[in-house]
Design a protein around this motif. Structure first.
Motif, PDB file in Angstrom:
ATOM      1  N   SER A  73      31.274  51.591  47.176  1.00  0.00           N
ATOM      2  CA  SER A  73      29.579  51.162  46.131  1.00  0.00           C
ATOM      3  C   SER A  73      28.833  50.117  47.072  1.00  0.00           C
ATOM      4  O   SER A  73      27.954  50.060  47.229  1.00  0.00           O
ATOM      5  CB  SER A  73      30.355  50.086  45.075  1.00  0.00           C
ATOM      6  N   ALA A  74      29.688  49.335  48.339  1.00  0.00           N
ATOM      7  CA  ALA A  74      28.709  48.504  49.050  1.00  0.00           C
ATOM      8  C   ALA A  74      27.861  49.376  49.757  1.00  0.00           C
ATOM      9  O   ALA A  74      26.308  48.310  50.283  1.00  0.00           O
ATOM     10  CB  ALA A  74      29.464  47.511  49.437  1.00  0.00           C
ATOM     11  N   ASP A  75      28.012  49.773  50.384  1.00  0.00           N
ATOM     12  CA  ASP A  75      27.131  51.932  50.958  1.00  0.00           C
ATOM     13  C   ASP A  75      25.991  51.261  49.869  1.00  0.00           C
ATOM     14  O   ASP A  75      24.823  51.661  50.619  1.00  0.00           O
ATOM     15  CB  ASP A  75      28.050  52.206  51.880  1.00  0.00           C
ATOM     16  N   ILE A  76      26.691  51.743  49.016  1.00  0.00           N
ATOM     17  CA  ILE A  76      25.136  52.825  47.783  1.00  0.00           C
ATOM     18  C   ILE A  76      24.504  51.533  47.926  1.00  0.00           C
ATOM     19  O   ILE A  76      22.982  51.393  47.461  1.00  0.00           O
ATOM     20  CB  ILE A  76      26.494  52.672  46.739  1.00  0.00           C
ATOM     21  N   PHE A  77      24.844  50.465  47.606  1.00  0.00           N
ATOM     22  CA  PHE A  77      23.876  48.759  47.452  1.00  0.00           C
ATOM     23  C   PHE A  77      23.175  49.114  47.935  1.00  0.00           C
ATOM     24  O   PHE A  77      21.601  48.348  48.142  1.00  0.00           O
ATOM     25  CB  PHE A  77      24.652  47.756  46.837  1.00  0.00           C
ATOM     26  N   VAL A  78      23.803  48.841  49.482  1.00  0.00           N
ATOM     27  CA  VAL A  78      22.898  48.649  50.642  1.00  0.00           C
ATOM     28  C   VAL A  78      22.101  49.305  51.185  1.00  0.00           C
ATOM     29  O   VAL A  78      20.478  49.157  51.215  1.00  0.00           O
ATOM     30  CB  VAL A  78      23.498  48.792  51.750  1.00  0.00           C
ATOM     31  N   LEU A  79      22.327  50.643  50.481  1.00  0.00           N
ATOM     32  CA  LEU A  79      21.328  51.956  50.836  1.00  0.00           C
ATOM     33  C   LEU A  79      20.229  51.248  49.237  1.00  0.00           C
ATOM     34  O   LEU A  79      18.951  51.490  50.436  1.00  0.00           O
ATOM     35  CB  LEU A  79      22.086  53.374  50.245  1.00  0.00           C
ATOM     36  N   GLY A  80      20.640  51.669  48.371  1.00  0.00           N
ATOM     37  CA  GLY A  80      19.474  51.289  47.714  1.00  0.00           C
ATOM     38  C   GLY A  80      18.341  49.989  48.002  1.00  0.00           C
ATOM     39  O   GLY A  80      17.127  50.050  47.785  1.00  0.00           O
ATOM     40  N   PHE A  81      19.025  48.983  48.274  1.00  0.00           N
ATOM     41  CA  PHE A  81      18.256  47.678  48.774  1.00  0.00           C
ATOM     42  C   PHE A  81      17.205  47.599  50.082  1.00  0.00           C
ATOM     43  O   PHE A  81      16.488  47.735  49.749  1.00  0.00           O
ATOM     44  CB  PHE A  81      19.214  46.883  49.160  1.00  0.00           C
ATOM     45  N   LEU A  82      18.204  48.298  50.485  1.00  0.00           N
ATOM     46  CA  LEU A  82      16.818  49.116  52.090  1.00  0.00           C
ATOM     47  C   LEU A  82      16.362  49.851  52.269  1.00  0.00           C
ATOM     48  O   LEU A  82      14.597  49.658  52.609  1.00  0.00           O
ATOM     49  CB  LEU A  82      17.822  49.048  53.227  1.00  0.00           C
ATOM     50  N   LEU A  83      16.468  50.633  51.535  1.00  0.00           N
ATOM     51  CA  LEU A  83      15.352  51.698  50.772  1.00  0.00           C
ATOM     52  C   LEU A  83      14.174  51.297  50.029  1.00  0.00           C
ATOM     53  O   LEU A  83      12.912  51.758  50.024  1.00  0.00           O
ATOM     54  CB  LEU A  83      15.944  52.812  49.794  1.00  0.00           C
ATOM     55  N   THR A  84      14.203  50.630  48.780  1.00  0.00           N
ATOM     56  CA  THR A  84      13.127  49.556  48.707  1.00  0.00           C
ATOM     57  C   THR A  84      12.280  48.597  49.145  1.00  0.00           C
ATOM     58  O   THR A  84      11.161  49.190  48.990  1.00  0.00           O
ATOM     59  CB  THR A  84      13.550  49.206  46.861  1.00  0.00           C
ATOM     60  N   LEU A  85      12.889  48.180  49.889  1.00  0.00           N
ATOM     61  CA  LEU A  85      12.100  47.064  50.956  1.00  0.00           C
ATOM     62  C   LEU A  85      11.568  47.578  52.090  1.00  0.00           C
ATOM     63  O   LEU A  85      10.291  47.594  52.027  1.00  0.00           O
ATOM     64  CB  LEU A  85      12.917  46.146  52.049  1.00  0.00           C
ATOM     65  N   VAL A  95      24.581  51.649  42.613  1.00  0.00           N
ATOM     66  CA  VAL A  95      25.526  51.606  42.260  1.00  0.00           C
ATOM     67  C   VAL A  95      25.922  51.651  41.223  1.00  0.00           C
ATOM     68  O   VAL A  95      27.460  52.070  40.923  1.00  0.00           O
ATOM     69  CB  VAL A  95      26.332  50.428  42.544  1.00  0.00           C
ATOM     70  N   LEU A  96      25.956  51.129  39.886  1.00  0.00           N
ATOM     71  CA  LEU A  96      25.956  52.294  38.333  1.00  0.00           C
ATOM     72  C   LEU A  96      25.756  53.305  38.025  1.00  0.00           C
ATOM     73  O   LEU A  96      26.589  53.644  36.867  1.00  0.00           O
ATOM     74  CB  LEU A  96      25.452  50.933  37.537  1.00  0.00           C
ATOM     75  N   ASP A  97      24.533  54.085  38.928  1.00  0.00           N
ATOM     76  CA  ASP A  97      23.670  55.497  38.305  1.00  0.00           C
ATOM     77  C   ASP A  97      25.162  56.782  38.599  1.00  0.00           C
ATOM     78  O   ASP A  97      25.076  57.616  37.731  1.00  0.00           O
ATOM     79  CB  ASP A  97      23.104  55.862  39.140  1.00  0.00           C
ATOM     80  N   GLY A  98      26.699  56.189  38.828  1.00  0.00           N
ATOM     81  CA  GLY A  98      27.611  57.555  38.734  1.00  0.00           C
ATOM     82  C   GLY A  98      27.730  58.470  39.499  1.00  0.00           C
ATOM     83  O   GLY A  98      27.645  59.122  39.190  1.00  0.00           O
ATOM     84  N   GLY A  99      26.755  58.568  41.021  1.00  0.00           N
ATOM     85  CA  GLY A  99      26.705  59.070  41.233  1.00  0.00           C
ATOM     86  C   GLY A  99      25.560  60.539  41.920  1.00  0.00           C
ATOM     87  O   GLY A  99      25.138  61.705  42.419  1.00  0.00           O
TER      88      GLY A  99
END
Length: 134
Positions: free
Chosen positions: A48-60, A35-39
Motif C-alpha cells: 500500500s505504501a508503494d501504491i500511495f507513493v506511485l499515485g502521489f508522484l505520478l500526479t506531481l 491505495v483504496l481502488d483495490g487493484g
C-alpha cells in the motif's frame, strides 16, 4: 517594466505557490485513491505504501508543468480582485487532461478532474491568506 507588469509578476508567484500547495493536496488524494481502488489502477500485490507513493508522484510529475506554466499564468491573467473568468480557465486546466487521455486513460481522467480541483483550491488559498493578513 511598468506597474501593471510588476503587479502581474507579484501575483503570479503567489498563485504559483497556491497552485503547488493545491496540487500537492490533490496528489495526496490521488495516492489515497490508488491505495483504496483495490487493484483497478495498480497491481494489488504491491504494498500500500508503494501504491500511495506511485499515485502521489505520478500526479506531481504530470501535474507540475501544466499547473505552473499553464494554469497559474492563466489564472493570474484572467482574474482581477474577486472577479475570475471561469470558463476560459476551466478550458485551460482541462485541456492537458484531454491530451493525457491519449497516453493513459486513467491518468487522463484523473487530470481532467484534477485540473478544476487544483484550480478551485488555488482560488481559495490566496483569499484565506489575505483574510489572515488583515
Amino acid at each position: 517594466m511598468n506597474g501593471t507588469q510588476i503587479k502581474f509578476w507579484q501575483r503570479l508567484w503567489r498563485v504559483q505557490l497556491a497552485g503547488l500547495i493545491s496540487l500537492t493536496a490533490f496528489a495526496i488524494g490521488v495516492g489515497l485513491l490508488f491505495v483504496l481502488d483495490g487493484g483497478i489502477l495498480t497491481p494489488s500485490s504491491t504494498p500500500s505504501a508503494d501504491i500511495f507513493v506511485l499515485g502521489f508522484l505520478l500526479t506531481l510529475y504530470f501535474g507540475i508543468v501544466p499547473a505552473m506554466l499553464l494554469g497559474a499564468p492563466a489564472y493570474t491573467a484572467l482574474s482581477s480582485g474577486d472577479k475570475v473568468q471561469w470558463r476560459p480557465l476551466l478550458v485551460t486546466v482541462v485541456l492537458p487532461g484531454i491530451a493525457m487521455l491519449v497516453m493513459n486513460r486513467a491518468m487522463g481522467l484523473i487530470a481532467i478532474v484534477g485540473g478544476p480541483a487544483v484550480l478551485c483550491l488555488t482560488h481559495l488559498l490566496p483569499r484565506k491568506w489575505s483574510q489572515r493578513a488583515n
